[in-house]
Design a protein around this motif. Structure first.
Motif, mmCIF file in Angstrom:
data_model
loop_
_atom_site.group_PDB
_atom_site.id
_atom_site.type_symbol
_atom_site.label_atom_id
_atom_site.label_comp_id
_atom_site.label_asym_id
_atom_site.label_seq_id
_atom_site.Cartn_x
_atom_site.Cartn_y
_atom_site.Cartn_z
ATOM 1 N N ALA A 106 0.546 -1.221 0.038
ATOM 2 C CA ALA A 106 -0.342 0.057 0.283
ATOM 3 C C ALA A 106 0.540 0.927 -0.369
ATOM 4 C CB ALA A 106 -1.022 0.009 1.255
ATOM 5 N N ALA A 107 0.363 2.395 -0.363
ATOM 6 C CA ALA A 107 1.530 3.532 -0.444
ATOM 7 C C ALA A 107 1.356 3.990 0.854
ATOM 8 C CB ALA A 107 -0.028 5.093 -0.785
ATOM 9 N N PRO A 108 2.763 4.749 1.120
ATOM 10 C CA PRO A 108 2.458 5.481 2.544
ATOM 11 C C PRO A 108 1.582 6.073 3.332
ATOM 12 C CG PRO A 108 4.911 5.701 1.079
ATOM 13 C CD PRO A 108 3.677 5.731 0.255
ATOM 14 N N PRO A 109 1.669 5.789 4.635
ATOM 15 C CA PRO A 109 -0.209 6.161 4.923
ATOM 16 C C PRO A 109 0.398 7.092 6.114
ATOM 17 C CG PRO A 109 1.421 4.351 6.269
ATOM 18 C CD PRO A 109 1.811 3.981 4.941
ATOM 19 N N VAL A 110 1.008 8.253 5.025
ATOM 20 C CA VAL A 110 1.649 9.743 5.690
ATOM 21 C C VAL A 110 0.553 10.694 5.367
ATOM 22 C CG1 VAL A 110 3.176 9.115 5.881
ATOM 23 C CG2 VAL A 110 3.185 9.696 3.922
ATOM 24 N N ALA A 111 1.021 12.515 5.537
ATOM 25 C CA ALA A 111 0.088 13.089 5.587
ATOM 26 C C ALA A 111 -1.328 12.461 4.923
ATOM 27 C CB ALA A 111 1.183 13.818 4.103
ATOM 28 N N GLU A 112 -1.662 13.048 3.838
ATOM 29 C CA GLU A 112 -3.080 12.920 3.870
ATOM 30 C C GLU A 112 -3.710 11.482 4.040
ATOM 31 O OE1 GLU A 112 -0.737 12.545 -0.057
ATOM 32 O OE2 GLU A 112 -0.816 13.443 1.173
ATOM 33 N N ASN A 113 -2.639 10.199 3.568
ATOM 34 C CA ASN A 113 -3.161 9.279 3.568
ATOM 35 C C ASN A 113 -3.172 8.786 5.413
ATOM 36 O OD1 ASN A 113 -3.281 9.211 1.297
ATOM 37 N ND2 ASN A 113 -1.351 7.849 0.982
ATOM 38 N N ARG A 114 -2.169 9.752 6.437
ATOM 39 C CA ARG A 114 -2.523 9.161 8.058
ATOM 40 C C ARG A 114 -4.139 9.263 8.343
ATOM 41 N NH1 ARG A 114 1.132 13.462 11.351
ATOM 42 N NH2 ARG A 114 2.299 12.242 10.626
ATOM 43 N N TRP A 115 -4.462 7.767 8.756
ATOM 44 C CA TRP A 115 -5.648 7.550 9.178
ATOM 45 C C TRP A 115 -6.995 7.810 7.907
ATOM 46 C CZ3 TRP A 115 -4.394 12.203 12.560
ATOM 47 C CH2 TRP A 115 -3.180 12.207 13.686
#
Length: 520
Positions: free
Chosen positions: A31-40
């Motif tokens: 999956a894509a890194p769960p950072v920035a806008e992908n956090r939560w």
């Protein structure tokens, strides 16, 4: 050997394992890194890569409390031995061990979710080395996932943004990793239609949540739950926090945002991950499974009891001395009052089983004490049978003597060295009988992964002791002690009484079948 494979996002290059007949691929993004806008947010698709991805090392572990080595902490003596492992919010990677020589072998697949209370843990723990299981003709995959506040925070802003995935991001990571396996494992010689999911402790509880999620139809064919079932027994016994309804979890998330000095999701996503982790540790709350009515439509244990789960064979069990439930009574009078409150008109039968006539509180408490995970497992086995699910459930108890200066007993998680046959990585002075037991336990697990039935031949060519499914009529199980032995003896009287009382005291069982959308 399959040292190089093409998956949906590009070419992946692996390395020979310690046994060069096995190829290991470490740190493949699912999956894509769960950072920035992908956090939560629910896990997002991976971007394609150019060239060859060198899958030679484990990816960074999920954000969690840093490891502090403490000689008095059995877990930092046993597994959490490296305080310098890289840690990063960019953590959605998996690892593969394959014995395949070609892509068309259709080998059974084992997908593993690690434990750690959903707060800590990672796939780089040395006991989870998949090589020994892979040597038995299994493709092994270990999936990393988000933990603690990064994986299980809820907030009204998240729900408004993503009503179809408002919570349980760590479980959604496990699910996404398993879905990746289904789409890509053929490239490693695996069979996408022969997937077993397994886990231990919170990883086992995660298996239960995946088993009861309506989103997982057809995703896996078998399940292994090691020390992962819990249900309350005696009042005031410590228990893992029960699953929270979404609204409660949202309120907890709002309070944590305020504690961090932010009020909106946008602000929180701009915070540094280490800052969030440190504030989480200062805050001191537990972050776990949320009943969000999407991925998780109810308490997974109760759903399983009602037959609302995917109907696949299950292997489940516990170690003999973990999570012992003891009545919280400080006197014989308190013990008697507890019995009356819990069991009403049948309290006298319970008190007799606990030798109340001796008025020896220590003896009474000892007789009343039971393994909570065994209790939860036996309730689940009876409920599954009563529901007519037709699902075989293979039960085990791990009760081997564990050597070492600390005389630890069969502590929570020690059986992992045996299931994965990784004893050689442990500091403990294991001897021949332990290695024989580990070989057999790994064989049983591998046969179950392959067929849904743990029986077959030992590596010596002899038949393993026959392991029959556990049923209310034959409530027997495999005992892994000095050797593997199927013990055809009922549980102790107090356990039988307590299991029977569960069904009398919990009307949820009476609701079985009222819900018309039971999953097959």
């Amino acid at each position: 050997m399959l040292r190089e494979v093409r998956v949906e996002n590009g070419i992946v290059q692996g390395l020979p394992a310690a046994d060069p007949r096995i190829t290991s691929f470490k740190g493949i993004p699912f999956a894509a890194p769960p950072v920035a806008e992908n956090r939560w947010r629910a896990p997002q698709p991976v971007q394609n890569w150019e060239g060859k991805l060198k899958a030679f090392e484990f990816a960074p572990i999920s954000m969690q409390a840093p490891t502090v080595i403490d000689v008095n902490n059995i877990y930092t003596r046993e597994w959490s031995v490296d305080p310098d492992l890289p840690m990063d919010e960019d953590c959605l990677y998996l690892n593969v061990w394959t014995p395949a020589l070609s892509t068309d072998e259709k080998l059974p697949v084992f997908v593993w979710y690690f434990g750690g209370g959903l707060q800590v843990g990672h796939t780089a723990e040395m006991e989870f080395d998949g090589e020994r299981i892979a040597r038995r003709g299994i493709v092994v995959v270990t999936v990393n996932y988000r933990l603690n506040v990064f994986g299980f925070l809820s907030h009204p802003g998240i729900t408004a943004e993503s009503p179809d995935a408002p919570a349980n991001f760590g479980h959604l990571d496990q699910q996404a990793g398993t879905q990746w396996v289904k789409r890509n494992i053929a490239a490693f010689g695996g069979d996408p239609d022969q997937i077993t999911i397994g886990g231990q402790s919170a990883g086992g509880a995660s298996v239960l949540s995946q088993l009861t999620s309506p989103q997982n139809e057809g995703l896996f064919q078998r399940a292994v739950i090691m020390s992962g079932l819990f249900t309350p027994l005696y009042p005031n016994n410590p228990m893992p926090p029960l699953d929270r309804p979404l609204r409660q979890a949202e309120e907890e998330g709002e309070a944590f945002f305020k504690f961090m000095g932010v009020s909106t999701l946008e602000e929180a996503r701009r915070l540094d991950a280490v800052y969030i982790r440190d504030k989480m540790l200062e805050y001191g709350s537990f972050w776990g499974t949320v009943i969000d009515q999407v991925y998780c439509p109810g308490d997974p244990y109760n759903l399983f009891l009602k037959g609302q789960h995917h109907k696949v064979p299950v292997m489940l069990g516990n170690t003999a001395s973990e999570f012992i439930s003891v009545p919280g009574a400080g006197s014989v009078e308190e013990f008697r009052a507890m019995a009356v409150e819990m069991f009403g008109g049948e309290a006298e039968e319970y008190l007799k089983l606990c030798a109340v006539e001796t008025r020896n509180l220590e003896e009474m408490l000892q007789k009343a004490s039971v393994n909570n995970i065994e209790y939860a497992a036996r309730v689940a086995i009876k409920a599954s049978s009563d529901s007519g699910s037709g699902v075989p459930m293979y039960y085990y108890t791990f009760d081997a003597g564990i050597p070492g200066w600390d005389d630890p007993g069969t502590f929570h998680s020690v059986d992992l060295w045996f299931h994965f046959e990784t004893l050689a990585k442990c500091w403990r002075p294991f001897v021949g009988k332990h290695y024989d037991l580990a070989r057999q336990m790994c064989n049983y697990l591998s046969y179950f992964i392959g067929t849904g039935d743990p029986n077959g031949k030992d590596s010596t060519g002899e038949e393993l002791p026959l392991w029959k499914p556990c049923t209310p009529e034959a409530p027997y199980g495999m005992v892994f002690a000095d050797k593997s032995e199927f013990v055809e003896g009922p549980p102790v009287d107090i356990m039988q009484f307590l299991v029977g009382q569960y069904f009398k005291r919990n009307p949820i069982i009476d609701e079985r079948g009222m819900n018309g959308n039971e999953r097959e």
